[in-house]
Structures are given as C-alpha cells and as structure tokens.
Write an enzyme that holds these catalytic residues in place. Structure first.
Site, PDB file in Angstrom:
ATOM      1  CG  ASP A 181      -2.173   0.969   1.550  1.00  0.00           C
ATOM      2  OD1 ASP A 181      -2.452   1.637   0.221  1.00  0.00           O
ATOM      3  OD2 ASP A 181      -1.889   1.377   1.820  1.00  0.00           O
ATOM      4  CD  GLU A 203      -2.022   2.774  -3.799  1.00  0.00           C
ATOM      5  OE1 GLU A 203      -3.080   2.802  -3.745  1.00  0.00           O
ATOM      6  OE2 GLU A 203      -1.574   3.185  -2.902  1.00  0.00           O
TER       7      GLU A 203
HETATM    8  C1  GLC Z   1      -4.375   2.341  -0.816  1.00  0.00           C
HETATM    9  C2  GLC Z   1      -5.665   2.242  -0.412  1.00  0.00           C
HETATM   10  C3  GLC Z   1      -6.663   3.369  -0.341  1.00  0.00           C
HETATM   11  C4  GLC Z   1      -6.484   3.848   1.625  1.00  0.00           C
HETATM   12  C5  GLC Z   1      -5.265   4.589   0.781  1.00  0.00           C
HETATM   13  C6  GLC Z   1      -4.505   5.011   2.746  1.00  0.00           C
HETATM   14  O1  GLC Z   1      -4.977   4.537  -2.035  1.00  0.00           O
HETATM   15  O2  GLC Z   1      -5.816   1.133  -1.886  1.00  0.00           O
HETATM   16  O3  GLC Z   1      -8.245   2.406  -0.550  1.00  0.00           O
HETATM   17  O4  GLC Z   1      -7.429   4.533   1.398  1.00  0.00           O
HETATM   18  O5  GLC Z   1      -3.935   3.373   0.743  1.00  0.00           O
HETATM   19  O6  GLC Z   1      -4.129   3.651   3.001  1.00  0.00           O
END
Ligand code: GLC
Length: 512
Positions: A205, A264
């Site tokens: 994440d 991500e």
């Molecule tokens: C990422 C997740 C999202 C979340 C954020 C904070 O972007 O995909 O859903 O709100 O991280 O953890």
C-alpha cells in the site's frame, strides 16, 4: 516463469465479496465459500484487501494490529482455512501490507500519545512542534490526500501547546517514521508472519510514500493540489529513501521462494516509476495508464506502448489494470449504460491479450457499473464516493442482499444489480461473465498468448490491431463510430457479436 509473471490476479474487496454470518459485511469464511466461483472464472490468484485488526475508519487501511484478523472478518483459523482451500484449488493468495501508516488504535500510537515529546514512543511516528505563536500552526503546509491538513495537534498533558503528528490520509492513520529501525524490524516481522503461514505475495500500500524528506519542506506547488490527486514534485511522495524500504522488503521475500510483492506506486514520471521495479526492489507495480486512458484508439495504444517501454526499461514484466477499489468502475468511466458496458467488454479483451499480468477487481467480470449512493449512505472517509465501486457483489436474484448477505448490506445494493447477478450471468452465454470466462480460458490454454512485446498493424481511423510478438494472436479494437472489417485470420472471440462479418463500434476481437 514464476507464477505471477503472466497471472490474472483477482482483487477481493473483503468487505464486499461474501458475508457468511449475516452482519452485512463480507468476511473470510464468505470468500472461502465462493472459491469455487473464482476457480470457474479461471483466475490464478486472489489479492485480499486488509482484513487485519482495525477500527475500520478507512475500511481496514487503518491497521491496529497487522498480525491478527479483525473479528469482523474472522480469525487466524478462518484465514488459514481460506489459504489452504485456495491453494488446494490451485490459486495463489496475495495480502495487503500497509506500511506507510498505522491506525491511531495501534498500541504504538497509543503509547506515543501518552509519552512525552522526544520519547522513543513518539519517534516511531512524525511528531513535530508547531509553527507560529505557541506552535499553533502545523509544522508545514502539507495536505492530507483526503483533504484538510496532514497534521493533527496533540495537546500537552496540562493543556499547554503540544506537538503535531503527520498523517497523509485521515487523522486516524498516523504516518510511521521509516528512519526508525523499529519500524523496519516490525514490518519484517509482519511479512514473515504471513509468509510463514503460506501467503504467496504482498500488495504494498502507498509504496511511493513510506520515506519522507528529512526537513519536511513545505509543498511549494500547493495551488495545484486536489483531493486524491497525484502529481510529481510532491514532497510527500517518491522520496529517494523509499527505495531502501523496497530493497528491504525484497531481501526478506528472497528468503521465501515463490513469493512476490506488487506495489501501489502513484508516480507519474515513467523513469521514477520504473525505479520501484528494479531487479532488487518490488517484483511488480500496478500499471495504471490504461485505467486513466479515455476510450480512444490512439490514447489506449499510447498507454500500452508507454507501459511496455517503462517496465521493459528495467527488465520487469508489465502489469495492467482497469479497476480497483479506489476508482470509478470501467463501465461508468467509459460512459455508462450499454455503451459503457460494450466499451468495458472491449477493453477486457485488450488487456487480457497483452503480455504480463492482469489485475481484475471483483465485479468487473460482471460488468457492474458504479452505484450512485445517496449522501447519507456514503461511508468513505475521503468523502469522494469511492463507495460507488465498493457496493457488494450480487450473487443471486434475491433482494435486498442478492446472495451477498442475509442481513442488511453495509452499502445498499441497487435494484439494477438484480439483472447482473453471478447466477443470471453464468447461464447466459452472451453475458460479461461468460466473456471473461472464455477469455481467461483462452489466455491460459491457447498457444497464441506468447511473446513479451506487441507489434502494431495498420488499422482504420479510430481502430487498432496488435499481434503478440512470438505468436499469431491478434487483438483488434474498434473505438470508432462505424463498423470495420476485421484483419485476416480465424476469429477466436469477440466482445460482442459481429455484424455482417464486421466488427461493430465499441468492440474488440481476438483472431489467430
Ligand atoms: C491506498 C488504498 C486506499 C487507502 C489508502 C490509504 O491508496 O488503495 O484504499 O485509502 O491507500 O491506506
């Protein structure tokens, strides 16, 4: 070839997949009960969104204990049972690793708030004195991704000015300080905890966020700031120090053969992005360019070329995604209604024809549109309606829970979902689900899906056709407004029926 390199990975948004106990929220036993469906669909792996102990302010992305299961979703035993059953059916399991921040309910943060400025407890987070008179202003001008300042004040024990802590997301998600060795050690412990249980991969994440610039400088480009927006030259993200974090994650995973990490990485610059998937960093990062491309042949082609070049530049395999739990669903993005559905089906054939791996999001295979929720139903802390793509899966025709739950679903399920259920689509050879099943079956078994490059053909305006470099598979897309003749070859699959032998607008075909 390692399992993830051409895998189709299915994102399970745990809250919204299947509820086994009638509380209106999906859970691990619910997922286990539906693994037969995922096997039938033909995916290679599941990615489970966070199911760890959490007050659920950001639906689990606010983690209070990363090494335990929240009772809302089950317990460690139900997790082990799910993992074993997925493995028995030949599917790998990827879990989320939320390393940028914890919940304010994490024992570390509770300890930090109770401890004095300068204490080791506070040093695991970013606590700073404020600016201005009495430190009444936040330490810098950073904004939270969800809006508002990225700092919250904690008064001193006697009510005197205290310190501020940083949170790039909600105030309930304090950012960890990755210069602190305890943060590294604890993350390693978490990776080992799940890898030892048999987990096959980790979705990292906010992989571009963990490291912060030492001086925490003001964001000088703030006028361009938008909630949930990402742009380069943002001091909050893509600090060079973050690559040491990913090298650490990689080094730990290298002790576990067959395990991977996918990041991500919301970094726009291609070179900066590619650094995250260098040979000693993450195995994969989500390729989001197609998700942002409009339904136009030139834009889609450019996104494909750019993605292929970016990953190839560092020797990593490309990944593709059209949807996840943070963005409006493809059907809606492409215009909604029949046109949106046709375009989403066409794009499914485009991504599934490409080299590399594909990340699907639950409900994409049903052609679900986003749901317009009433103001009072919205639960997303970003307040920006990410909930529209998080409405639970419709399994059968029985309202109001549509087989998702026997109780009241945590987000209301609309009547239109009654037409789009798994049960209805399984029986209909023309359904979006049947298209995905056939496409996944061909992708897994047909020899045409070989070669890690694509070659483009000449095509009519508003259309394109490419061939997988080491085979005969051709994918043709018609994003124009008139029917077009197909390139030569035998038709393997089309996203909609051909009309007089021609490919209609908003459609794609596979030929060999
Ligand atoms: C990422 C997740 C999202 C979340 C954020 C904070 O972007 O995909 O859903 O709100 O991280 O953890």
């Amino acid at each position: 070839m390692r399992w993830w390199q051409e895998a189709v990975v299915y994102e399970v948004y745990v809250r919204s997949f299947a509820d086994s106990d009638g509380d209106g929220v999906g859970d691990l036993n619910g997922i286990r009960g539906r693994l037969g469906y995922l096997e039938l669909l033909g995916v290679d792996a599941l990615w489970l969104t966070p199911f760890y102990r959490s007050p659920m302010v950001d639906h689990g992305y606010d983690v209070a204990d990363p090494r335990d299961v929240d009772p809302l979703f089950g317990d460690l035993e139900s997790f082990d049972a799910l993992l074993a059953e997925a493995h028995r059916r030949g599917m790998q399991v990827v879990v989320d690793l939320v390393g940028n921040h914890t919940s304010t309910e994490h024992e570390w943060f509770r300890g930090a708030v109770e401890s004095a400025p300068g204490s080791p407890e506070r040093a695991r987070y970013h606590f700073r004195p404020g600016r201005g008179r009495n430190g009444a202003e936040p330490p810098n001008n950073w904004r939270s991704v969800f809006g508002g300042p990225a700092w919250t004040h904690v008064p001193g024990p006697g009510g005197e000015p205290g310190e501020w802590y940083m949170h790039l997301f909600t105030a309930d998600q304090p950012d960890l300080d990755w210069t602190n060795p305890e943060v590294w050690a604890d993350t390693e412990k978490t990776i080992r905890f799940w890898a030892d249980r048999g987990v096959d991969g980790f979705r990292i994440d906010v992989a571009h966020g963990m490291a912060k610039p030492e001086t925490l400088p003001d964001d000088l480009r703030q006028p361009g700031w938008t909630p949930l927006g990402h742009r380069d030259n943002d001091p909050r993200f893509d600090d060079p120090g973050v690559h040491d974090v990913h090298r650490m994650i990689r080094a730990v995973l290298d002790h576990y053969p067959g395990r991977m990490a996918v990041g991500e990485v919301l970094v726009g610059d291609d070179e900066a992005f590619a650094r995250y998937v260098r040979p000693d960093e993450l195995h994969q990062a989500f390729g989001f360019r197609l998700l942002h491309a409009p339904f136009e042949a030139d834009a889609v082609r450019a996104a494909i070329d750019r993605t292929l070049a970016t990953f190839a530049g560092v020797g990593a395999e490309p990944t593709w995604t059209l949807a996840n739990h943070d963005v409006p669903r493809a059907v809606t993005r492409y215009g909604g209604g029949d046109v949106g559905t046709a375009r989403a089906r066409a794009m499914a054939l485009v991504v599934l024809a490409l080299p590399g791996s594909v990340y699907l999001y639950q409900g994409e295979e049903l052609g679900l549109p986003d749901v317009e929720l009433a103001e009072e139903a919205v639960q997303d802390p970003s307040g920006r309606g990410r909930d529209g793509c998080r409405v639970p899966m419709p399994w059968d025709a029985e309202p109001p829970g549509y087989g998702f739950t026997t109780g009241a679903a945590w987000l209301p399920m609309p009547q239109e979902y009654g037409r789009l259920t798994v049960a209805a689509q399984l029986e209909d050879v023309g359904s979006t689900l049947s298209l995905y099943r056939r496409a996944l079956e061909l992708r897994a078994n047909h020899p045409g899906f070989a070669g890690d490059a694509v070659e483009w053909y000449g095509a009519p305006p508003g259309c394109f056709a490419f061939r997988r470099s080491a085979s005969t598979l051709v994918c043709a897309l018609n994003a124009s407004s008139v029917p077009v003749p197909l390139p030569p070859g035998d038709v393997l699959l089309t996203s909609v029926p051909l009309v007089d032998g021609e490919l209609p607008p908003n459609a794609a075909a596979w030929l060999t």
